[in-house]
Write a protein that holds these residues in place. Structure first.
Motif, mmCIF file in Angstrom:
data_model
loop_
_atom_site.group_PDB
_atom_site.id
_atom_site.type_symbol
_atom_site.label_atom_id
_atom_site.label_comp_id
_atom_site.label_asym_id
_atom_site.label_seq_id
_atom_site.Cartn_x
_atom_site.Cartn_y
_atom_site.Cartn_z
ATOM 1 N N ILE A 138 -67.187 6.575 -27.434
ATOM 2 C CA ILE A 138 -68.186 7.198 -28.315
ATOM 3 C C ILE A 138 -68.791 6.191 -29.293
ATOM 4 N N TRP A 139 -68.354 4.926 -29.199
ATOM 5 C CA TRP A 139 -68.994 3.907 -30.039
ATOM 6 C C TRP A 139 -70.440 3.708 -29.593
ATOM 7 N N LYS A 140 -71.325 3.628 -30.545
ATOM 8 C CA LYS A 140 -72.728 3.339 -30.251
ATOM 9 C C LYS A 140 -73.355 2.693 -31.492
ATOM 10 N N LYS A 141 -74.556 2.203 -31.311
ATOM 11 C CA LYS A 141 -75.229 1.480 -32.395
ATOM 12 C C LYS A 141 -75.368 2.372 -33.625
ATOM 13 N N GLY A 142 -74.948 1.849 -34.779
ATOM 14 C CA GLY A 142 -75.066 2.573 -36.036
ATOM 15 C C GLY A 142 -73.832 3.359 -36.427
ATOM 16 N N LYS A 143 -72.819 3.478 -35.541
ATOM 17 C CA LYS A 143 -71.594 4.205 -35.876
ATOM 18 C C LYS A 143 -70.786 3.401 -36.902
ATOM 19 N N LEU A 144 -70.453 4.025 -38.020
ATOM 20 C CA LEU A 144 -69.661 3.359 -39.043
ATOM 21 C C LEU A 144 -68.204 3.212 -38.600
ATOM 22 N N LEU A 145 -67.568 2.133 -39.049
ATOM 23 C CA LEU A 145 -66.153 1.913 -38.810
ATOM 24 C C LEU A 145 -65.370 2.564 -39.952
ATOM 25 N N ARG B 121 -59.530 7.418 -43.852
ATOM 26 C CA ARG B 121 -60.711 8.153 -43.368
ATOM 27 C C ARG B 121 -61.980 7.764 -44.146
ATOM 28 N N GLN B 122 -61.994 6.582 -44.730
ATOM 29 C CA GLN B 122 -63.152 6.110 -45.486
ATOM 30 C C GLN B 122 -63.847 4.974 -44.722
ATOM 31 N N PRO B 123 -65.193 4.929 -44.824
ATOM 32 C CA PRO B 123 -65.924 3.838 -44.172
ATOM 33 C C PRO B 123 -65.473 2.495 -44.738
ATOM 34 N N LEU B 124 -65.440 1.498 -43.874
ATOM 35 C CA LEU B 124 -64.940 0.185 -44.254
ATOM 36 C C LEU B 124 -66.070 -0.749 -44.676
ATOM 37 N N LYS B 125 -65.787 -1.547 -45.700
ATOM 38 C CA LYS B 125 -66.679 -2.624 -46.116
ATOM 39 C C LYS B 125 -65.976 -3.950 -45.837
ATOM 40 N N PRO B 126 -66.719 -5.053 -45.701
ATOM 41 C CA PRO B 126 -66.084 -6.344 -45.437
ATOM 42 C C PRO B 126 -65.010 -6.703 -46.457
ATOM 43 N N GLU B 127 -65.248 -6.372 -47.737
ATOM 44 C CA GLU B 127 -64.272 -6.738 -48.774
ATOM 45 C C GLU B 127 -62.967 -5.944 -48.661
ATOM 46 N N GLU C 98 -66.881 6.945 -37.008
ATOM 47 C CA GLU C 98 -67.162 8.025 -37.953
ATOM 48 C C GLU C 98 -67.419 9.320 -37.189
ATOM 49 N N GLY C 99 -67.096 10.435 -37.819
ATOM 50 C CA GLY C 99 -67.325 11.731 -37.199
ATOM 51 C C GLY C 99 -66.200 12.209 -36.308
ATOM 52 N N LEU C 100 -65.190 11.381 -36.089
ATOM 53 C CA LEU C 100 -64.056 11.767 -35.250
ATOM 54 C C LEU C 100 -62.903 12.180 -36.149
ATOM 55 N N GLU C 101 -62.529 13.447 -36.095
ATOM 56 C CA GLU C 101 -61.478 13.984 -36.954
ATOM 57 C C GLU C 101 -60.274 14.441 -36.127
ATOM 58 N N PRO C 102 -59.055 14.299 -36.676
ATOM 59 C CA PRO C 102 -57.851 14.721 -35.939
ATOM 60 C C PRO C 102 -57.869 16.197 -35.561
ATOM 61 N N GLU C 103 -58.621 17.006 -36.311
ATOM 62 C CA GLU C 103 -58.665 18.439 -36.006
ATOM 63 C C GLU C 103 -59.559 18.744 -34.800
ATOM 64 N N ASP C 104 -60.358 17.792 -34.374
ATOM 65 C CA ASP C 104 -61.278 18.024 -33.262
ATOM 66 C C ASP C 104 -60.511 18.221 -31.956
ATOM 67 N N GLU D 209 -60.731 11.077 -27.100
ATOM 68 C CA GLU D 209 -61.690 10.065 -27.543
ATOM 69 C C GLU D 209 -61.013 8.881 -28.237
ATOM 70 N N ILE D 210 -60.001 9.141 -29.063
ATOM 71 C CA ILE D 210 -59.348 8.040 -29.769
ATOM 72 C C ILE D 210 -58.567 7.160 -28.804
ATOM 73 N N ALA D 211 -58.169 7.731 -27.664
ATOM 74 C CA ALA D 211 -57.460 6.946 -26.656
ATOM 75 C C ALA D 211 -58.341 5.861 -26.068
ATOM 76 N N LYS D 212 -59.646 6.034 -26.177
ATOM 77 C CA LYS D 212 -60.576 5.013 -25.671
ATOM 78 C C LYS D 212 -61.237 4.230 -26.797
ATOM 79 N N ALA D 213 -61.408 4.860 -27.957
ATOM 80 C CA ALA D 213 -62.210 4.237 -29.020
ATOM 81 C C ALA D 213 -61.379 3.566 -30.109
ATOM 82 N N ALA D 214 -60.042 3.632 -30.016
ATOM 83 C CA ALA D 214 -59.204 3.033 -31.063
ATOM 84 C C ALA D 214 -59.547 1.551 -31.233
#
Length: 355
Positions: A201-208, A214-220, A233-239, A245-250
């Protein structure tokens, strides 16, 4: 003494049962209940002497093969037509699955009619004359092999396989269609994967997103020598689809000194030394999680496959078949790390290299 002996022999010869040889060459001893009776005289069937009767048998066999073909078609149609949760009442079975009932009945008819047609063909049209052949050594002589081949050709001729074209053609149709039942049953294995194994489910513009906070990552947020696990982003354990999906996108993130990165593409796809690689081992799919910051090596705990994250995550030890796939990352205008697309190659075991 001599005359008495001769007289005794004469009496014995008279009392011995007489031997007779029947038309089939079997020797039978008169009045001997244990003698070989030989084969009974051959009796011709009505199909052997009446071509109309033979034609009727041919049509009967062809009818059975046609019914088998129709039943196979009915099997496939039932599989498509009946929903899996449809329940019907059938006496005396009671409430049963309409799909299972239809599949069982149609497949049973298809197989039965092929067997019944073959048996009727053999009993009414093929040669039924019994033959006696003496046992012989396993290693047959050339003359014997030639005789076997001749007998085979004669049997094929007597079976009327070439002459009875209606039987032959309908038999071919019935036998060819029945395997389709098994092909249709393969549908129960689930939908075809198509290219789903090749993409995540990774694609251009998806936040890490940090896997723990569960917070978006910054370089720092990522220091040199540290290992961070991330997910899209958008992938929740309750889904419902989370685990699939996490088995492929981790994802795992490691920050290196840019000067330590040896692979040019790895450097181009990184941001300030932050490289992102699939967390799924390319051997059997275990999660890679053991990082050694001095050597920049990451280890799979299952079978000790070791990857060098400073050199394109190439395999330097263990049974893994190819490097860990890399994710191209950058920073968006808000300063968050984001993906520039999907992984370069399919993640996990190297099934795709066999294509």
């Amino acid at each position: 003494m001599s005359s008495q002996t001769g007289s005794h022999e004469n009496v014995s010869d008279e009392n011995l049962p007489s031997a007779q040889e029947d038309a089939h060459g079997a020797v039978a001893v008169k009045d001997d209940p244990f003698a070989d009776p030989g084969l009974p005289p051959h009796e011709h069937r009505v199909q052997d002497i009446d071509e109309k009767a033979a034609r009727r048998s041919e049509r009967a066999v062809a009818f059975l093969f046609v019914v088998s073909m129709l039943a196979t078609v009915g099997f496939i149609a039932s599989y498509v037509a009946f929903p899996i949760d449809k329940i019907v009442y059938v006496w005396p079975l009671g409430h049963v699955s309409a799909l299972n009932l239809a599949l069982g009945v149609t497949l049973g008819i298809a197989l039965f009619c092929i067997g019944a047609g073959a048996v009727h063909w053999a009993r009414t049209l093929m040669s039924d004359e019994e033959m006696v052949d003496e046992r012989h050594a396993v290693a047959a002589e050339p003359e014997v092999r030639a005789k076997v081949m001749e007998d085979f050709r004669q049997g094929a001729k007597e079976s009327q396989f070439g002459r009875r074209k209606l039987i032959r053609n309908t038999m071919f149709g019935a036998v060819a269609l029945v395997p389709l039942s098994g092909v249709v049953l393969l549908r129960d294995l689930g939908p075809l994967p198509e290219d789903k194994l090749r993409h995540t489910i990774w694609k251009k513009g998806k936040l890490l997103v940090n896997e723990n906070t569960r917070q978006p990552l910054k370089p720092e947020d990522i220091s040199v020598g540290s290992l961070t696990f991330a997910m899209p982003e958008g992938l929740e354990p309750e889904d419902e689809e989370f685990h699939k999906e996490i088995a492929k996108a981790a994802l795992m993130l490691v920050r290196l000194e840019p000067k330590d990165i040896k692979d040019k593409r790895e450097l181009d796809w990184s941001h300030e030394g932050i490289v992102a690689y699939s967390k799924i081992c390319t051997h059997v799919g275990c999660p890679v999680s053991l990082y050694e910051q001095q050597t920049h090596h990451v280890l799979c705990p299952c079978h000790q496959s070791t990857f060098d994250l400073s050199d394109g995550a190439r395999v330097i030890f263990g049974p893994a078949g190819h490097p860990l796939p890399q994710l191209n990352i950058s920073v968006n205008k808000d300063g968050f790390l984001e993906a520039q697309g999907d992984f370069a190659e399919p993640v996990g075991p190297a099934f795709w290299e066999r294509g």
